[in-house]
Design a protein around this motif. Structure first.
Motif, PDB file in Angstrom:
ATOM      1  N   SER A   5       0.861  -1.180   0.000  1.00 60.35           N
ATOM      2  CA  SER A   5       0.000   0.000   0.000  1.00 60.35           C
ATOM      3  C   SER A   5       0.894   1.225   0.000  1.00 60.35           C
ATOM      4  O   SER A   5       2.103   1.128   0.206  1.00 60.35           O
ATOM      5  N   THR A   6       0.300   2.379  -0.220  1.00 63.60           N
ATOM      6  CA  THR A   6       1.066   3.619  -0.126  1.00 63.60           C
ATOM      7  C   THR A   6       1.147   4.031   1.346  1.00 63.60           C
ATOM      8  O   THR A   6       0.409   3.520   2.196  1.00 63.60           O
ATOM      9  N   PHE A   7       2.013   4.976   1.619  1.00 65.78           N
ATOM     10  CA  PHE A   7       2.127   5.519   2.967  1.00 65.78           C
ATOM     11  C   PHE A   7       0.774   6.055   3.423  1.00 65.78           C
ATOM     12  O   PHE A   7       0.309   5.760   4.519  1.00 65.78           O
ATOM     13  N   THR A  35      -5.057  18.609   5.299  1.00 60.84           N
ATOM     14  CA  THR A  35      -3.692  18.180   4.996  1.00 60.84           C
ATOM     15  C   THR A  35      -3.561  16.678   5.217  1.00 60.84           C
ATOM     16  O   THR A  35      -2.992  15.962   4.381  1.00 60.84           O
ATOM     17  N   LEU A  36      -4.087  16.194   6.331  1.00 64.39           N
ATOM     18  CA  LEU A  36      -4.040  14.753   6.599  1.00 64.39           C
ATOM     19  C   LEU A  36      -4.818  13.982   5.540  1.00 64.39           C
ATOM     20  O   LEU A  36      -4.375  12.930   5.073  1.00 64.39           O
ATOM     21  N   SER A  37      -5.943  14.520   5.122  1.00 62.58           N
ATOM     22  CA  SER A  37      -6.731  13.883   4.075  1.00 62.58           C
ATOM     23  C   SER A  37      -5.924  13.776   2.779  1.00 62.58           C
ATOM     24  O   SER A  37      -5.942  12.739   2.102  1.00 62.58           O
ATOM     25  N   LYS A  38      -5.196  14.821   2.426  1.00 67.36           N
ATOM     26  CA  LYS A  38      -4.357  14.802   1.221  1.00 67.36           C
ATOM     27  C   LYS A  38      -3.225  13.783   1.359  1.00 67.36           C
ATOM     28  O   LYS A  38      -2.872  13.115   0.389  1.00 67.36           O
ATOM     29  N   ILE A  39      -2.666  13.668   2.554  1.00 69.94           N
ATOM     30  CA  ILE A  39      -1.616  12.677   2.793  1.00 69.94           C
ATOM     31  C   ILE A  39      -2.186  11.271   2.623  1.00 69.94           C
ATOM     32  O   ILE A  39      -1.581  10.413   1.976  1.00 69.94           O
ATOM     33  N   GLU A  40      -3.363  11.043   3.165  1.00 66.45           N
ATOM     34  CA  GLU A  40      -3.998   9.728   3.034  1.00 66.45           C
ATOM     35  C   GLU A  40      -4.309   9.374   1.581  1.00 66.45           C
ATOM     36  O   GLU A  40      -4.312   8.204   1.217  1.00 66.45           O
ATOM     37  N   SER A  42      -2.431  10.350  -0.886  1.00 66.79           N
ATOM     38  CA  SER A  42      -1.136  10.453  -1.577  1.00 66.79           C
ATOM     39  C   SER A  42      -1.050  11.682  -2.480  1.00 66.79           C
ATOM     40  O   SER A  42      -0.365  11.678  -3.494  1.00 66.79           O
ATOM     41  N   GLU A  43      -1.727  12.739  -2.092  1.00 66.28           N
ATOM     42  CA  GLU A  43      -1.670  13.998  -2.831  1.00 66.28           C
ATOM     43  C   GLU A  43      -0.661  14.957  -2.206  1.00 66.28           C
ATOM     44  O   GLU A  43      -0.369  16.012  -2.772  1.00 66.28           O
ATOM     45  N   ARG A  44      -0.172  14.585  -1.043  1.00 69.05           N
ATOM     46  CA  ARG A  44       0.798  15.416  -0.324  1.00 69.05           C
ATOM     47  C   ARG A  44       1.699  14.499   0.486  1.00 69.05           C
ATOM     48  O   ARG A  44       1.278  13.438   0.933  1.00 69.05           O
ATOM     49  N   TYR A  45       2.957  14.925   0.676  1.00 65.24           N
ATOM     50  CA  TYR A  45       3.904  14.139   1.454  1.00 65.24           C
ATOM     51  C   TYR A  45       3.902  14.565   2.917  1.00 65.24           C
ATOM     52  O   TYR A  45       3.652  15.727   3.236  1.00 65.24           O
ATOM     53  N   ALA A  46       4.209  13.623   3.766  1.00 70.32           N
ATOM     54  CA  ALA A  46       4.381  13.909   5.194  1.00 70.32           C
ATOM     55  C   ALA A  46       5.816  14.387   5.412  1.00 70.32           C
ATOM     56  O   ALA A  46       6.648  14.320   4.511  1.00 70.32           O
ATOM     57  N   ASN A  47       6.097  14.843   6.625  1.00 66.40           N
ATOM     58  CA  ASN A  47       7.478  15.142   6.990  1.00 66.40           C
ATOM     59  C   ASN A  47       7.857  14.254   8.177  1.00 66.40           C
ATOM     60  O   ASN A  47       7.014  13.562   8.750  1.00 66.40           O
TER      61      ASN A  47
END
Length: 113
Positions: A5-7, A35-40, A42-47
């Motif tokens: 799966s993706t991150f 922001t968390l929704s975008k990370i979930e 895979s539209e944005r990276y975490a740090n």
């Protein structure tokens, strides 16, 4: 067989497994829910600080999430190349070379004279 799966998908799965709403996880991580929704998705990276917080919240090893995160980044970079297998093979060879070189450099003794 390993479950791939993706991150972001992994984060969503962990959040849903704990039955936590996105707003509560976002508040714990001190980020906006969008922001968390975008990370979930895979539209944005975490740090790395977010990875630390999420590992703490979900009670899993940070390295586990870091591996997912790094493998996503590398896969996205390589998948656009025509012959990614050649690059992956070269990466494996370079890793071996760098490890050997670093070990040799670590054994060099310098004298004061």
């Amino acid at each position: 067989m390993q479950n791939i799966s993706t991150f972001g998908e992994r984060i969503r799965h962990l959040r849903e497994e704990k039955q936590l709403p996105i707003r509560k996880v976002a508040a714990f991580a001190d980020i906006d829910p969008s922001t968390l929704s975008k990370i979930e998705r895979s539209e944005r990276y975490a740090n790395e600080s977010l990875i630390d917080k999420l590992a703490q919240l979900f009670q899993i090893e940070k390295q586990e999430l870091l591996n997912e995160f790094i493998s996503d980044k590398i896969a996205r970079e390589i998948m656009v190349i025509e012959q990614p297998e050649e690059i992956l093979q070269l990466i494996r060879s370079k890793m071996k070379y760098l490890r050997n070189r670093d070990q040799l450099q670590g054994t060099i003794k310098f004298s004061n004279g």
